[in-house]
Design a protein around this motif. Sequence first.
Motif, PDB file in Angstrom:
ATOM      1  N   THR A 139      35.085  46.652  40.393  1.00  0.00           N
ATOM      2  CA  THR A 139      34.247  45.358  40.426  1.00  0.00           C
ATOM      3  C   THR A 139      33.303  45.598  42.173  1.00  0.00           C
ATOM      4  OG1 THR A 139      34.997  44.092  39.043  1.00  0.00           O
ATOM      5  CG2 THR A 139      34.026  42.813  40.719  1.00  0.00           C
ATOM      6  N   ILE A 149      31.430  34.983  42.012  1.00  0.00           N
ATOM      7  CA  ILE A 149      32.114  34.845  41.208  1.00  0.00           C
ATOM      8  C   ILE A 149      33.220  33.394  40.573  1.00  0.00           C
ATOM      9  CG2 ILE A 149      34.885  35.695  39.017  1.00  0.00           C
ATOM     10  CD1 ILE A 149      34.220  38.409  41.101  1.00  0.00           C
ATOM     11  N   HIS A 208      37.952  30.166  37.749  1.00  0.00           N
ATOM     12  CA  HIS A 208      38.291  31.260  35.940  1.00  0.00           C
ATOM     13  C   HIS A 208      40.014  31.254  36.145  1.00  0.00           C
ATOM     14  CE1 HIS A 208      37.320  34.885  37.333  1.00  0.00           C
ATOM     15  NE2 HIS A 208      38.677  35.513  36.398  1.00  0.00           N
ATOM     16  N   ASP A 214      42.795  34.185  33.968  1.00  0.00           N
ATOM     17  CA  ASP A 214      42.276  35.936  33.312  1.00  0.00           C
ATOM     18  C   ASP A 214      42.904  35.521  31.916  1.00  0.00           C
ATOM     19  OD1 ASP A 214      41.303  36.998  35.428  1.00  0.00           O
ATOM     20  OD2 ASP A 214      42.631  37.580  35.954  1.00  0.00           O
ATOM     21  N   ARG A 271      46.773  41.133  36.024  1.00  0.00           N
ATOM     22  CA  ARG A 271      45.662  42.239  36.731  1.00  0.00           C
ATOM     23  C   ARG A 271      46.609  42.413  38.229  1.00  0.00           C
ATOM     24  NH1 ARG A 271      40.173  39.306  34.496  1.00  0.00           N
ATOM     25  NH2 ARG A 271      40.551  39.604  32.489  1.00  0.00           N
ATOM     26  N   MET A 308      44.401  44.365  41.814  1.00  0.00           N
ATOM     27  CA  MET A 308      43.374  45.227  41.929  1.00  0.00           C
ATOM     28  C   MET A 308      43.278  45.943  43.163  1.00  0.00           C
ATOM     29  SD  MET A 308      40.643  41.656  42.212  1.00  0.00           S
ATOM     30  CE  MET A 308      41.003  40.430  43.615  1.00  0.00           C
ATOM     31  N   THR A 356      38.284  37.863  47.303  1.00  0.00           N
ATOM     32  CA  THR A 356      38.996  36.298  46.174  1.00  0.00           C
ATOM     33  C   THR A 356      39.350  35.211  46.311  1.00  0.00           C
ATOM     34  OG1 THR A 356      39.516  38.139  44.242  1.00  0.00           O
ATOM     35  CG2 THR A 356      40.161  36.987  43.594  1.00  0.00           C
ATOM     36  N   HIS A 378      41.181  31.471  40.080  1.00  0.00           N
ATOM     37  CA  HIS A 378      40.433  32.281  41.248  1.00  0.00           C
ATOM     38  C   HIS A 378      39.305  32.431  41.069  1.00  0.00           C
ATOM     39  CE1 HIS A 378      41.995  35.057  37.321  1.00  0.00           C
ATOM     40  NE2 HIS A 378      40.957  36.207  38.165  1.00  0.00           N
ATOM     41  N   ARG A 435      31.978  45.717  49.296  1.00  0.00           N
ATOM     42  CA  ARG A 435      33.460  44.820  48.584  1.00  0.00           C
ATOM     43  C   ARG A 435      33.945  45.190  47.431  1.00  0.00           C
ATOM     44  NH1 ARG A 435      35.823  40.157  46.156  1.00  0.00           N
ATOM     45  NH2 ARG A 435      35.673  42.121  44.220  1.00  0.00           N
ATOM     46  N   ASN A 492      36.688  46.733  44.154  1.00  0.00           N
ATOM     47  CA  ASN A 492      37.782  46.359  43.998  1.00  0.00           C
ATOM     48  C   ASN A 492      37.865  47.392  42.285  1.00  0.00           C
ATOM     49  OD1 ASN A 492      38.546  44.399  45.847  1.00  0.00           O
ATOM     50  ND2 ASN A 492      38.516  42.588  44.519  1.00  0.00           N
ATOM     51  N   VAL A 528      39.640  46.914  38.804  1.00  0.00           N
ATOM     52  CA  VAL A 528      40.236  45.946  38.840  1.00  0.00           C
ATOM     53  C   VAL A 528      40.632  46.105  37.159  1.00  0.00           C
ATOM     54  CG1 VAL A 528      40.538  43.962  37.407  1.00  0.00           C
ATOM     55  CG2 VAL A 528      38.553  44.341  39.381  1.00  0.00           C
TER      56      VAL A 528
HETATM   57  O1  LIG Z   1      36.496  41.039  41.949  1.00  0.00           O
HETATM   58  C1  LIG Z   1      36.869  40.081  42.916  1.00  0.00           C
HETATM   59  O2  LIG Z   1      37.499  38.917  43.408  1.00  0.00           O
HETATM   60  C2  LIG Z   1      38.083  39.449  41.370  1.00  0.00           C
HETATM   61  C3  LIG Z   1      38.069  39.981  39.246  1.00  0.00           C
HETATM   62  C4  LIG Z   1      38.561  39.062  38.792  1.00  0.00           C
HETATM   63  O3  LIG Z   1      38.228  37.909  39.376  1.00  0.00           O
HETATM   64  C5  LIG Z   1      38.706  39.613  37.654  1.00  0.00           C
HETATM   65  O4  LIG Z   1      38.973  40.412  37.212  1.00  0.00           O
HETATM   66  O5  LIG Z   1      39.575  38.252  36.547  1.00  0.00           O
END
Ligand SMILES: O=C(O)CCC(=O)C(=O)O
Length: 258
Positions: free
Chosen positions: A117, A127, A130, A132, A147, A149, A162, A203, A214, A216, A218
């Motif tokens: 991501t 984002i 939500h 997960d 999850r 990251m 995040t 989050h 940036r 990540n 995931v």
């Molecule tokens: O990359 C992010 O900031 C969060 C990713 C995320 O919210 C997720 O995978 O549910």
Amino acid sequence: MDASLDSLRHDGFVIVPDAVPQELLASLDLEINAALARAAEGRDQALLADCVFERDLPAAKRGERVVPAECGDVFILGNLAEHVPLVLQVLLLAGVQHLARTLLETDAAVPHFVNLTQKSARTGSGISWHRDYPNRYICPVEPVMIRLMLCLDGMGEDTGATQFIRGSHHSMPDGSLPDERSGAVPAVCGPGALVAIHPLVLHGGAPNASAMRRRNIVMQWGPAGAALQPGPRELITGLLPSSLETLWRKQHTERVAS
Ligand SMILES: O=C(O)CCC(=O)C(=O)O
């Protein structure tokens, strides 16, 4: 109790700094950059099928900043183990395996999916808030998953770290979940940190208006053998470490031979 499990239970998220060796981080950086460059070129059809491009997202997600139609910036690169085999080494890291097992409170954990991501410099989308679980991609039957990251570039408030509503994974006495959006905590961290996310914690994150991208990695994990809802699967879904190791050797051999 393990301190990381304690924090996950209390806050709904945990930050583990310096969780990945520098050498692996540097190699991942190179391989992920190469995959992102191939995606921007637009010729690798298998790769394109797993990409969500920034240009395809609504401008409202990035504070109305304009992304030219020809911009090749990727927001999500799915099925990452297929396109960047080195990510198997992340799944196999003793520290990652141990963290997944500890936070899931199980003897054997398996990955469900891995993606990249990315919030691109200046125009990376935010984002929405939500949880997960449940999700419409690869989702267990019960909300027993985690999850993790891996933050390749680290995260700062300016790059769209995040944000979490601390404690929002706890049920209210009537079974509902707290829903206020105030008091969001940004998961500010350095490159190589792992951020673990409880399946029910709220989050999200702001767009990235800064000059730094940036990225990540995931990963979603669950206990081995736990049932998944019907739906898509990735190359690595449900694989125990021995099978991940076999897959790594096969992919590595194929790459060296080609
Ligand atoms: O990359 C992010 O900031 C969060 C990713 C995320 O919210 C997720 O995978 O549910």
